[in-house]
Each structure stands twice: as C-alpha cells, then as structure tokens.
Design a protein around this motif. Structure first.
Motif, PDB file in Angstrom:
ATOM      1  N   TYR A   1      12.457 -96.224  73.128  1.00  0.00           N
ATOM      2  CA  TYR A   1      13.855 -96.180  71.679  1.00  0.00           C
ATOM      3  C   TYR A   1      13.443 -96.548  70.528  1.00  0.00           C
ATOM      4  O   TYR A   1      12.136 -95.471  69.904  1.00  0.00           O
ATOM      5  CB  TYR A   1      13.853 -97.380  72.270  1.00  0.00           C
ATOM      6  CG  TYR A   1      12.730 -98.476  71.673  1.00  0.00           C
ATOM      7  CD1 TYR A   1      12.177 -99.051  71.177  1.00  0.00           C
ATOM      8  CD2 TYR A   1      11.038 -98.479  72.631  1.00  0.00           C
ATOM      9  CE1 TYR A   1      11.085 -99.704  69.973  1.00  0.00           C
ATOM     10  CE2 TYR A   1       9.668 -99.215  72.090  1.00  0.00           C
ATOM     11  CZ  TYR A   1       9.804 -99.719  70.636  1.00  0.00           C
ATOM     12  OH  TYR A   1       8.758-100.261  69.964  1.00  0.00           O
ATOM     13  N   LYS A   2      14.651 -96.391  69.600  1.00  0.00           N
ATOM     14  CA  LYS A   2      14.462 -96.443  68.667  1.00  0.00           C
ATOM     15  C   LYS A   2      15.100 -98.139  67.996  1.00  0.00           C
ATOM     16  O   LYS A   2      15.790 -97.877  68.556  1.00  0.00           O
ATOM     17  CB  LYS A   2      15.380 -95.380  67.589  1.00  0.00           C
ATOM     18  CG  LYS A   2      14.737 -95.606  65.871  1.00  0.00           C
ATOM     19  CD  LYS A   2      15.894 -94.423  66.003  1.00  0.00           C
ATOM     20  CE  LYS A   2      16.334 -94.036  65.407  1.00  0.00           C
ATOM     21  NZ  LYS A   2      17.590 -93.265  64.431  1.00  0.00           N
TER      22      LYS A   2
ATOM     23  N   TYR B   1      16.386-100.375  65.175  1.00  0.00           N
ATOM     24  CA  TYR B   1      16.918-100.501  63.836  1.00  0.00           C
ATOM     25  C   TYR B   1      18.104-101.485  63.484  1.00  0.00           C
ATOM     26  O   TYR B   1      18.441-102.006  65.084  1.00  0.00           O
ATOM     27  CB  TYR B   1      17.877 -99.170  63.761  1.00  0.00           C
ATOM     28  CG  TYR B   1      19.004 -98.048  64.117  1.00  0.00           C
ATOM     29  CD1 TYR B   1      20.086 -98.367  64.039  1.00  0.00           C
ATOM     30  CD2 TYR B   1      18.206 -97.731  65.432  1.00  0.00           C
ATOM     31  CE1 TYR B   1      21.313 -97.678  64.639  1.00  0.00           C
ATOM     32  CE2 TYR B   1      19.115 -97.108  66.233  1.00  0.00           C
ATOM     33  CZ  TYR B   1      20.328 -97.413  66.130  1.00  0.00           C
ATOM     34  OH  TYR B   1      21.505 -96.274  67.053  1.00  0.00           O
TER      35      TYR B   1
ATOM     36  N   VAL C   1      14.828 -98.452  60.458  1.00  0.00           N
ATOM     37  CA  VAL C   1      14.165 -98.740  61.278  1.00  0.00           C
ATOM     38  C   VAL C   1      13.205 -99.836  61.562  1.00  0.00           C
ATOM     39  O   VAL C   1      13.020 -99.486  60.216  1.00  0.00           O
ATOM     40  CB  VAL C   1      14.082 -96.853  61.792  1.00  0.00           C
ATOM     41  CG1 VAL C   1      12.682 -97.044  62.647  1.00  0.00           C
ATOM     42  CG2 VAL C   1      15.223 -96.028  62.150  1.00  0.00           C
TER      43      VAL C   1
ATOM     44  N   ASP D   1      11.424-100.110  64.440  1.00  0.00           N
ATOM     45  CA  ASP D   1      10.756-100.330  65.052  1.00  0.00           C
ATOM     46  C   ASP D   1      11.281 -99.047  65.946  1.00  0.00           C
ATOM     47  O   ASP D   1      12.410 -98.561  66.124  1.00  0.00           O
ATOM     48  CB  ASP D   1       9.834-100.981  66.273  1.00  0.00           C
ATOM     49  CG  ASP D   1       9.176-101.337  66.919  1.00  0.00           C
ATOM     50  OD1 ASP D   1       7.828-100.071  67.189  1.00  0.00           O
ATOM     51  OD2 ASP D   1       8.985-101.480  67.987  1.00  0.00           O
ATOM     52  N   GLN D   2      10.182 -97.889  66.904  1.00  0.00           N
ATOM     53  CA  GLN D   2      10.590 -97.073  67.448  1.00  0.00           C
ATOM     54  C   GLN D   2       9.048 -96.817  68.885  1.00  0.00           C
ATOM     55  O   GLN D   2       7.877 -96.381  68.084  1.00  0.00           O
ATOM     56  CB  GLN D   2      11.352 -95.731  66.631  1.00  0.00           C
ATOM     57  CG  GLN D   2      10.190 -94.707  65.969  1.00  0.00           C
ATOM     58  CD  GLN D   2      10.654 -94.160  65.320  1.00  0.00           C
ATOM     59  OE1 GLN D   2      12.006 -93.977  65.634  1.00  0.00           O
ATOM     60  NE2 GLN D   2      10.694 -93.370  64.336  1.00  0.00           N
ATOM     61  N   SER D   3       9.280 -95.897  69.428  1.00  0.00           N
ATOM     62  CA  SER D   3       8.326 -95.282  70.718  1.00  0.00           C
ATOM     63  C   SER D   3       9.141 -94.336  71.281  1.00  0.00           C
ATOM     64  O   SER D   3       9.986 -94.206  71.976  1.00  0.00           O
ATOM     65  CB  SER D   3       7.853 -96.180  72.056  1.00  0.00           C
ATOM     66  OG  SER D   3       7.142 -95.347  72.232  1.00  0.00           O
ATOM     67  N   THR D   4       9.057 -92.922  70.566  1.00  0.00           N
ATOM     68  CA  THR D   4       9.458 -91.971  71.425  1.00  0.00           C
ATOM     69  C   THR D   4       9.030 -91.631  72.704  1.00  0.00           C
ATOM     70  O   THR D   4       9.497 -90.646  73.009  1.00  0.00           O
ATOM     71  CB  THR D   4       9.323 -90.455  70.087  1.00  0.00           C
ATOM     72  OG1 THR D   4       7.529 -90.515  70.385  1.00  0.00           O
ATOM     73  CG2 THR D   4      10.181 -90.644  69.083  1.00  0.00           C
TER      74      THR D   4
END
Length: 151
Positions: free
Chosen positions: A76-77, A79, A85, A87-90
């Motif tokens: 997720y990303k 924003y 943005v 937070d994110q986790s690719t």
C-alpha cells in the motif's frame, strides 16, 4: 453593581469555554466534501458504502476474497488528498483485518487476492479526531492498495 456584572460576565465566559474544551469536532460533512472533490479532480469512478467509505476497484483480483476477520498481506501507499505520503509498504505487510482501522477492515474485503484499487477513508473510519503520528485528527486517508494474499 459594576463588580457583579463583571463577575457574571467572567462566569459566563468561563462556562462557555469549558463546554467547548471537551467537545470533539464532527468531520463527517467536511470529509465527505473533501473526498468528493478529490474524486472529481482525479476523474475517479468510486463507489460509496453505507458507512461513508469510498473505494475504487482497479482490478478486483481472481483469488480468495478475505472477510473482516481474515489475516492478509497488503502492499500500500497511504497519503492525504493533497498528495503528501504518510506511509507505504511496497513489498507488503501482514495483519489481521480486525486489528486495523475500520476503513481497512471494511475496504480490503472488496478485493480478491491479486486485486488492487483505492480506498478513500473519512476520519470516522480512520483515526477520528485524534492525531496519530504524522496523521492529524480529522484527516481523510487515501490508500492505493494491492491485496497480495489472504493468509
């Protein structure tokens, strides 16, 4: 007499200020407008649930569909509607859908494994009027999500 009027005025101000202190702000209408403006600006075709969650299904996926109590892995990303943005986790993180904000618990089950899209989460389905780390209270949260697996 002048002292009595001054005392009454001071007491009135004190009482009205103390009432405002404990009041929480209702962001529902403000968030609804912000989400609708974001959808229009970005030419999205979004669905609205009865709770006020908006979601866009880009790809529904073809695998298992989770329930609100499933354990899932999601990339997720996160924003804000202004694009910032937070937070994110690719690669993806795993968690129980009953352990996250209501917007995720409700929104992720719209996808099957391999599916992806956007969740537009009003504050009452996110963190409410409380701030949480880089997220100010009352914020609309936007998440690009991909459901990697139902564990």
């Amino acid at each position: 007499m002048k002292r009595l009027l001054t005392a009454l005025l001071a007491l009135t101000l004190f009482i009205s200020c103390s009432k405002d202190k404990g009041a929480s702000i209702d962001y529902v209408a403000k968030n609804e407008l912000e989400i609708k403006e974001y959808i229009a600006k970005n030419n999205l075709t979004a669905q609205r649930s009865d709770t006020g969650l908006y979601y866009v299904i880009t790809n529904p996926g073809t695998g298992i569909q989770p329930t609100a109590s499933s354990n899932v892995t999601v990339a997720y990303k996160g924003y804000f509607t202004n694009g910032t943005v937070f937070d994110q986790s690719t690669t993806g993180i795993s968690f129980g859908l009953n352990q996250v904000i209501k917007g995720w618990t409700e929104g992720i089950p719209y996808f099957k494994t391999g599916g992806n899209g956007i969740l537009l989460i009003p504050a009452h389905l996110g963190y409410g009027s409380s701030s949480n780390g880089p997220i100010p209270g009352g914020s609309v949260l936007v998440f690009d999500v991909k459901l990697n697996s139902v564990n």
